[in-house]
Design a protein around this motif. Structure first.
Motif, PDB file in Angstrom:
ATOM      1  N   GLU A   1     -26.109   8.580   5.002  1.00  0.00           N
ATOM      2  CA  GLU A   1     -27.415   9.035   5.483  1.00  0.00           C
ATOM      3  C   GLU A   1     -28.300   9.179   4.254  1.00  0.00           C
ATOM      4  O   GLU A   1     -28.479  10.253   3.714  1.00  0.00           O
TER       5      GLU A   1
ATOM      6  N   GLY B   1     -31.568   8.013   3.834  1.00  0.00           N
ATOM      7  CA  GLY B   1     -33.009   8.183   4.033  1.00  0.00           C
ATOM      8  C   GLY B   1     -33.498   9.599   3.805  1.00  0.00           C
ATOM      9  O   GLY B   1     -34.352   9.849   2.967  1.00  0.00           O
TER      10      GLY B   1
ATOM     11  N   GLN C   1     -44.537   3.836   4.894  1.00  0.00           N
ATOM     12  CA  GLN C   1     -45.168   4.815   3.998  1.00  0.00           C
ATOM     13  C   GLN C   1     -44.157   5.847   3.524  1.00  0.00           C
ATOM     14  O   GLN C   1     -44.361   6.509   2.522  1.00  0.00           O
ATOM     15  N   ALA C   2     -43.077   6.004   4.295  1.00  0.00           N
ATOM     16  CA  ALA C   2     -42.062   6.980   3.913  1.00  0.00           C
ATOM     17  C   ALA C   2     -41.446   6.552   2.592  1.00  0.00           C
ATOM     18  O   ALA C   2     -41.149   5.378   2.392  1.00  0.00           O
ATOM     19  N   PRO C   3     -41.261   7.495   1.672  1.00  0.00           N
ATOM     20  CA  PRO C   3     -40.794   7.147   0.336  1.00  0.00           C
ATOM     21  C   PRO C   3     -39.305   6.871   0.301  1.00  0.00           C
ATOM     22  O   PRO C   3     -38.537   7.556  -0.341  1.00  0.00           O
ATOM     23  N   ILE C   4     -38.889   5.836   1.048  1.00  0.00           N
ATOM     24  CA  ILE C   4     -37.486   5.451   1.074  1.00  0.00           C
ATOM     25  C   ILE C   4     -37.399   4.067   0.456  1.00  0.00           C
ATOM     26  O   ILE C   4     -38.179   3.191   0.796  1.00  0.00           O
ATOM     27  N   PRO C   5     -36.472   3.875  -0.458  1.00  0.00           N
ATOM     28  CA  PRO C   5     -36.412   2.580  -1.136  1.00  0.00           C
ATOM     29  C   PRO C   5     -36.049   1.458  -0.174  1.00  0.00           C
ATOM     30  O   PRO C   5     -35.370   1.680   0.817  1.00  0.00           O
TER      31      PRO C   5
ATOM     32  N   LEU D   1     -53.948   8.995   7.652  1.00  0.00           N
ATOM     33  CA  LEU D   1     -52.779   9.478   6.909  1.00  0.00           C
ATOM     34  C   LEU D   1     -53.147   9.693   5.438  1.00  0.00           C
ATOM     35  O   LEU D   1     -52.759  10.680   4.821  1.00  0.00           O
TER      36      LEU D   1
ATOM     37  N   THR E   1     -29.725   4.674   7.428  1.00  0.00           N
ATOM     38  CA  THR E   1     -31.139   4.807   7.747  1.00  0.00           C
ATOM     39  C   THR E   1     -31.921   4.113   6.642  1.00  0.00           C
ATOM     40  O   THR E   1     -31.736   4.415   5.469  1.00  0.00           O
TER      41      THR E   1
ATOM     42  N   GLN F   1     -33.234  10.918   0.149  1.00  0.00           N
ATOM     43  CA  GLN F   1     -34.024  10.320  -0.919  1.00  0.00           C
ATOM     44  C   GLN F   1     -35.518  10.527  -0.763  1.00  0.00           C
ATOM     45  O   GLN F   1     -36.255  10.443  -1.731  1.00  0.00           O
ATOM     46  N   ALA F   2     -35.975  10.800   0.457  1.00  0.00           N
ATOM     47  CA  ALA F   2     -37.394  11.051   0.647  1.00  0.00           C
ATOM     48  C   ALA F   2     -37.724  12.399   0.014  1.00  0.00           C
ATOM     49  O   ALA F   2     -36.988  13.355   0.168  1.00  0.00           O
TER      50      ALA F   2
ATOM     51  N   LEU G   1     -31.106  -0.598  -2.895  1.00  0.00           N
ATOM     52  CA  LEU G   1     -30.033   0.357  -2.646  1.00  0.00           C
ATOM     53  C   LEU G   1     -28.784   0.045  -3.462  1.00  0.00           C
ATOM     54  O   LEU G   1     -28.524  -1.104  -3.803  1.00  0.00           O
TER      55      LEU G   1
ATOM     56  N   SER H   1     -43.529  14.701   0.971  1.00  0.00           N
ATOM     57  CA  SER H   1     -44.118  13.579   1.680  1.00  0.00           C
ATOM     58  C   SER H   1     -43.445  13.354   3.032  1.00  0.00           C
ATOM     59  O   SER H   1     -44.107  12.940   3.973  1.00  0.00           O
TER      60      SER H   1
ATOM     61  N   LEU I   1     -45.566  13.360   6.466  1.00  0.00           N
ATOM     62  CA  LEU I   1     -45.514  12.318   7.488  1.00  0.00           C
ATOM     63  C   LEU I   1     -45.115  12.903   8.840  1.00  0.00           C
ATOM     64  O   LEU I   1     -45.647  12.545   9.875  1.00  0.00           O
TER      65      LEU I   1
END
Lengths: 265, 189
Positions: free
Chosen positions: B3, B5, A78-82, B57, A225, B8-9, A87, B13, B17
């Protein structure tokens, strides 16, 4: 309708009293009634006996680890990471560019041969592909609940198990004393090659450590990550290592440094 | 070292989370236990609890100030009913006559039998309770929730919580005493 013993009996108040749900003032009223009413005081004792029996019988079903892992995976998604595929590529073009200037001086034929050689020998070849593979493999091992083909906490059981299954002998170390318990091993496929996957556990987190022989330079280290998973890659003593886990970064780094400390020179 | 992640989040949100993980996730045991007693089956309970957490959620933005557990367990319950409708529609029809006679205090509650009841007997007795009684018992006896919290989780008035608890306990007491006397009878035969 009322089936109470007498008019002053208030069964629901007695129940609420036994459940500890009355105010102090209400409780006093019920307490004085219980002293003079055998039926109500018996009901109160019976209710407490029942509550006590349920409480003492270990009837609480705790969430199984499998559900926790499945949920952690779904929440991470659900985390908005592609996704890995989206990438940007690894620094391959820059290195290729540096070499290209050299290659330009040579014949076109030599350039083609040389860049092909570089791609194989020095570049982080398909690093994104490997990253994608190890994360997929990590997730698959958890989703299918197939972490280990040899579930064992004993390094002397896990290490020989790989004999005859793969053409190299992965270093297997138990780090239970440092809080990373070895929980088994399996054979997996990463980037179209057969690799050893060692499984470690930290609290409720699993670490998949993928190992295969590689003659890449020992210095090249890489962390990333993706989708909530931390990945650390390094090369050492002719082996390529990829550690993947939902464990937090500092602890995964601690795991890696422990592994390298205990690794045979 | 890369790094990607965290950068970019989007902060909103990622923060959401993180809040969810901190506030709601610790109640996963409660969600699973409740689902387990509602479905009476481990695998189904995992599915219901998993789905409920994801729904939680989704609805997390609308969560505010209330107690977490009653809020979450109400979602588990709604998820369970959706699941029941889809997977065991016949069970959905089994309804509860809430106008039945209130528990009598005159009958012997025989708490000696209760005190001696083992886990299996208790577990079976709870599983056989009608669903509406069962969930009241689970929330009270296992989650140790207050009447108000149970009322919030079940979306019913406090008075109804009390009457369901009383009937549930009476049925449990009967089942345990009955189970033990039947055992004695079978042994004599």
């Amino acid at each position: 309708m009322s089936m109470s013993v007498n008019d002053s009996c208030r069964p629901q108040m007695v129940q609420a009293y036994a459940d500890g749900q009355l105010s102090a003032a209400e409780a006093l009223v019920i307490e004085s009634h219980l002293k003079i009413c055998a039926a109500c005081s018996e009901a109160c004792r019976a209710q407490r006996a029942l509550s006590g029996a349920i409480g003492a019988s270990d009837l609480y079903h705790k969430a199984p680890d499998r559900l926790r892992q499945r949920l952690a995976m779904a929440l991470a998604a659900q985390a908005p990471i592609p996704a890995c595929a989206a990438l940007p590529p690894t620094p391959r073009p820059r290195q290729a560019h540096a070499w290209r200037s050299v290659a330009l001086a040579a014949s076109a034929f030599f350039a083609v041969v040389l860049s092909a050689a570089i791609a194989v020998r020095f570049n982080p070849v398909g690093r994104n592909e490997i990253l994608h593979d190890v994360i997929q493999s990590h997730m698959r091992s958890l989703i299918l609940n197939h972490l280990a083909d040899v579930p064992s906490t004993d390094q002397h059981t896990v290490k020989p198990w790989f004999n005859g299954k793969i053409d190299f002998s992965p270093p297997v170390r138990d780090l239970a004393a440092s809080g990373f318990a070895l929980s088994g091993g399996r054979v997996d496929v990463v980037d179209n090659r057969v690799v050893a996957a060692l499984v470690y556990r930290r609290r409720r987190h699993y670490i998949n450590l993928f190992v295969w022989p590689s003659d890449d330079a020992p210095a090249s280290e890489f962390t990333a990550t993706r989708r909530g998973y931390n990945v650390i890659h390094w090369n050492r003593s002719g082996m390529s290592y990829w550690a993947v886990s939902d464990l937090n970064r500092p602890e995964l780094e601690q795991f890696v440094s422990l592994l390298n400390r205990t690794a045979q020179p | 070292m890369t790094e990607l992640g965290a950068k970019q989040a989007s902060p909103g949100s990622a923060h959401r989370l993180e809040r969810f993980n901190r506030i709601v996730l610790p109640h996963l045991d409660a969600a699973y236990n409740y689902a387990r007693w509602l479905t009476r089956n481990g695998q189904d309970a995992e599915d219901v609890a998993h789905e409920a957490m994801l729904r939680a959620l989704q609805f997390f933005d609308s969560f505010n100030r209330e107690q977490v557990r009653p809020w979450l367990l109400a979602i588990v319950r709604n998820t369970f009913y959706t699941w029941l409708k889809k997977n065991r529609p016949l069970e959905l029809a089994e309804s509860l006559n809430d106008d039945s006679i209130p528990a009598s205090l005159q009958d012997d509650p025989s708490h000696a039998a209760i005190l001696n009841a083992d886990r299996r007997v208790l577990s079976d007795a709870i599983e056989r309770l009608p669903r509406e009684y069962r969930e009241a018992v689970i929330l009270r006896e296992m989650e140790e929730m207050s009447y108000q919290e149970i009322a919030a989780a079940l979306e019913i008035p406090v008075g109804t919580v009390m009457s369901r608890l009383a009937r549930a306990r009476r049925k449990l007491t009967e089942a345990i005493a009955g189970g033990q006397s039947r055992d004695v009878y079978e042994r004599k035969r």
